[in-house]
Scaffold this active site. Structure first.
Site, PDB file in Angstrom:
ATOM      1  N   SER A   1       0.785  -1.618  -0.109  1.00  0.00           N
ATOM      2  CA  SER A   1       0.131   0.003  -0.388  1.00  0.00           C
ATOM      3  C   SER A   1       1.128   1.095  -0.224  1.00  0.00           C
ATOM      4  CB  SER A   1      -1.191   0.044   1.453  1.00  0.00           C
ATOM      5  OG  SER A   1      -1.460   0.889   1.513  1.00  0.00           O
TER       6      SER A   1
ATOM      7  N   TYR B   1      -2.228  -0.594  10.385  1.00  0.00           N
ATOM      8  CA  TYR B   1      -2.402  -0.857   9.387  1.00  0.00           C
ATOM      9  C   TYR B   1      -1.139  -0.350   8.027  1.00  0.00           C
ATOM     10  CZ  TYR B   1      -4.427  -1.291   4.111  1.00  0.00           C
ATOM     11  OH  TYR B   1      -4.618  -1.646   2.899  1.00  0.00           O
TER      12      TYR B   1
HETATM   13  P1  NAD Z   1     -12.185  -6.038   0.572  1.00  0.00           P
HETATM   14  O1  NAD Z   1     -12.194  -5.330   2.186  1.00  0.00           O
HETATM   15  O2  NAD Z   1     -13.191  -5.233  -0.695  1.00  0.00           O
HETATM   16  O3  NAD Z   1     -11.733  -7.433   0.519  1.00  0.00           O
HETATM   17  C1  NAD Z   1     -10.973  -8.089   1.026  1.00  0.00           C
HETATM   18  C2  NAD Z   1     -11.317  -9.694   0.866  1.00  0.00           C
HETATM   19  O4  NAD Z   1     -10.420 -10.141   2.366  1.00  0.00           O
HETATM   20  C3  NAD Z   1     -12.656  -9.995   2.077  1.00  0.00           C
HETATM   21  O5  NAD Z   1     -13.689 -10.394   1.117  1.00  0.00           O
HETATM   22  C4  NAD Z   1     -12.637 -10.091   2.911  1.00  0.00           C
HETATM   23  O6  NAD Z   1     -14.060 -11.079   3.405  1.00  0.00           O
HETATM   24  C5  NAD Z   1     -11.202 -11.376   2.407  1.00  0.00           C
HETATM   25  N1  NAD Z   1     -10.986 -12.133   4.427  1.00  0.00           N
HETATM   26  C6  NAD Z   1     -11.088 -10.816   5.334  1.00  0.00           C
HETATM   27  N2  NAD Z   1     -10.069 -11.760   6.492  1.00  0.00           N
HETATM   28  C7  NAD Z   1     -10.331 -12.819   5.984  1.00  0.00           C
HETATM   29  C8  NAD Z   1      -9.272 -13.824   6.183  1.00  0.00           C
HETATM   30  N3  NAD Z   1      -8.714 -13.918   7.561  1.00  0.00           N
HETATM   31  N4  NAD Z   1      -9.582 -15.130   5.282  1.00  0.00           N
HETATM   32  C9  NAD Z   1      -9.984 -15.155   3.894  1.00  0.00           C
HETATM   33  N5  NAD Z   1     -10.456 -13.768   3.635  1.00  0.00           N
HETATM   34  C10 NAD Z   1     -10.489 -12.966   4.079  1.00  0.00           C
HETATM   35  O7  NAD Z   1     -10.736  -4.994   0.240  1.00  0.00           O
HETATM   36  P2  NAD Z   1      -9.597  -4.777  -1.137  1.00  0.00           P
HETATM   37  O8  NAD Z   1     -10.247  -3.311  -0.952  1.00  0.00           O
HETATM   38  O9  NAD Z   1     -10.239  -5.315  -2.593  1.00  0.00           O
HETATM   39  O10 NAD Z   1      -8.351  -5.214  -1.067  1.00  0.00           O
HETATM   40  C11 NAD Z   1      -7.729  -5.511  -0.834  1.00  0.00           C
HETATM   41  C12 NAD Z   1      -6.464  -5.616  -0.548  1.00  0.00           C
HETATM   42  O11 NAD Z   1      -5.617  -5.004  -1.032  1.00  0.00           O
HETATM   43  C13 NAD Z   1      -5.705  -6.013   0.785  1.00  0.00           C
HETATM   44  O12 NAD Z   1      -5.007  -6.342   1.087  1.00  0.00           O
HETATM   45  C14 NAD Z   1      -5.978  -4.262   0.900  1.00  0.00           C
HETATM   46  O13 NAD Z   1      -5.406  -3.936   2.426  1.00  0.00           O
HETATM   47  C15 NAD Z   1      -5.154  -4.160  -0.117  1.00  0.00           C
HETATM   48  N6  NAD Z   1      -5.234  -2.658  -0.302  1.00  0.00           N
HETATM   49  C16 NAD Z   1      -6.552  -1.855  -1.105  1.00  0.00           C
HETATM   50  C17 NAD Z   1      -6.676  -0.296  -1.216  1.00  0.00           C
HETATM   51  C18 NAD Z   1      -7.727  -0.308  -1.522  1.00  0.00           C
HETATM   52  O14 NAD Z   1      -8.034   1.512  -1.646  1.00  0.00           O
HETATM   53  N7  NAD Z   1      -8.929  -0.517  -1.602  1.00  0.00           N
HETATM   54  C19 NAD Z   1      -4.737   0.234  -1.213  1.00  0.00           C
HETATM   55  C20 NAD Z   1      -3.748  -0.057  -0.966  1.00  0.00           C
HETATM   56  C21 NAD Z   1      -4.507  -1.960  -0.046  1.00  0.00           C
END
Ligand code: NAD
Length: 280
Positions: free
Chosen positions: A163, A176
């Site tokens: 991130s 985070y």
């Molecule tokens: P999201 O919250 O939409 O999806 C995360 C998914 O992980 C969910 O479906 C959830 O059910 C699943 N999850 C949570 N705990 C779990 C576990 N213990 N076992 C299995 N599955 C589990 O998140 P996103 O926005 O699609 O983000 C995906 C990745 O990208 C994450 O690692 C997030 O930190 C990273 N990220 C997101 C952004 C953003 O702006 N959305 C930016 C930088 C990084």
């Protein structure tokens, strides 16, 4: 979905954790459209079943599995099921991750804290543990389970999700930010550790995206940017947000053994310039 690069993943087994979520659901879809056999893993079984059923109905190869990335025994069961359904894992996307309100402060600066706000001193140790565990162990454990296939095949690619806050922490979210810095560091560690086995390990660091969850934080009802949004855009040289589909080019490139054959241990920012800009 329009695929970003003309890379054919036919015959490859791709395992995506967190595939019930926004970003990794899109990644899973893209890999399936590019010919891969895609295993979608998530705690939220309904979400991955929905995506995999849609993909199957469109003629692509995909299956959803309920999996907790923090439970090795459960993951090993899923691993055995994937081996039976699709064969050994070629590409692992460690997508499960996220933050938790118990590990977030209400105020950006201690000197501005107001009565009743959750400050740094109120952060909940179990909330901090939750965030570190989900992001770090939630990447390490699936890698222990699925990279065994790659060691045997002497090839494979692992993609972690870091991130912007891994470079410089963002206000309010110390756990985070620290956990994602650990992911960037671990990506380099894995790249080095596996270098002699034919496995490459890289990460992407997504910039600021607009999603349904944060839309209200970023835009006022009349569509103008909120104060937080203006701050983000001021720090982004391209002066715009990143679209989730814009991550896919980097994902495909890093996971392709031909295009990125000598690339391991990198964290690729996909951020419209945010990480490059000092603010001056
Ligand atoms: P999201 O919250 O939409 O999806 C995360 C998914 O992980 C969910 O479906 C959830 O059910 C699943 N999850 C949570 N705990 C779990 C576990 N213990 N076992 C299995 N599955 C589990 O998140 P996103 O926005 O699609 O983000 C995906 C990745 O990208 C994450 O690692 C997030 O930190 C990273 N990220 C997101 C952004 C953003 O702006 N959305 C930016 C930088 C990084």
């Amino acid at each position: 979905m329009n695929l970003p690069l003309n890379i054919d993943f036919t015959g490859k087994t791709v395992v995506v954790t967190g595939a019930g979520g926004v970003l990794c659901g899109d990644m899973a879809r893209a890999f399936a459209q590019a010919g891969a056999k895609v295993a979608l893993l998530d705690l939220n079984e309904e979400a991955v079943k929905k995506v995999s059923e849609e993909l199957t109905a469109e003629g692509f190869i995909a299956k959803g599995y309920k999996a907790n990335v923090l439970e090795p025994e459960m993951l090993e069961e899923v691993h055995q099921a994937v081996l039976k359904d699709f064969g050994p894992c070629d590409i692992l996307v460690n997508g499960a991750g996220g933050n938790n309100p118990r590990a977030t402060t209400d105020n950006e600066y201690q000197h501005e804290a107001k009565e009743g706000q959750k400050t740094f001193f109120d952060l909940d140790a179990s909330g901090v543990d939750f965030v570190f565990k989900l992001n770090f162990q939630g990447t390490l454990i699936p890698t222990q389970i699925f990279a065994k296939d790659m060691v045997e095949k002497k090839s494979g690619s692992i993609l972690n999700i870091s991130s912007m806050n891994a470079y410089t922490p963002l206000t309010k979210i110390p756990a985070y930010s620290g956990a994602k810095a650990a992911i960037s560091n671990f990506t380099q560690w894995l790249a080095t550790h596996f270098a002699g086995t034919g496995i490459r390990c890289n990460a992407i660091a997504p910039g600021f995206l607009v999603s349904n969850q944060n839309r209200a934080l970023l835009f006022n009802e009349d569509g103008t940017p909120t104060a937080r949004s203006e701050k983000i855009l001021k720090g982004t040289p391209m002066n715009r947000f990143v679209d989730s589909e814009e991550l896919l080019g980097g994902v495909f490139f890093l996971c392709d053994d031909k295009a990125a054959s000598a690339i391991t241990g990198v964290v690729l920012p996909i951020d419209a310039g945010f990480a490059a800009y000092s603010g001056v």
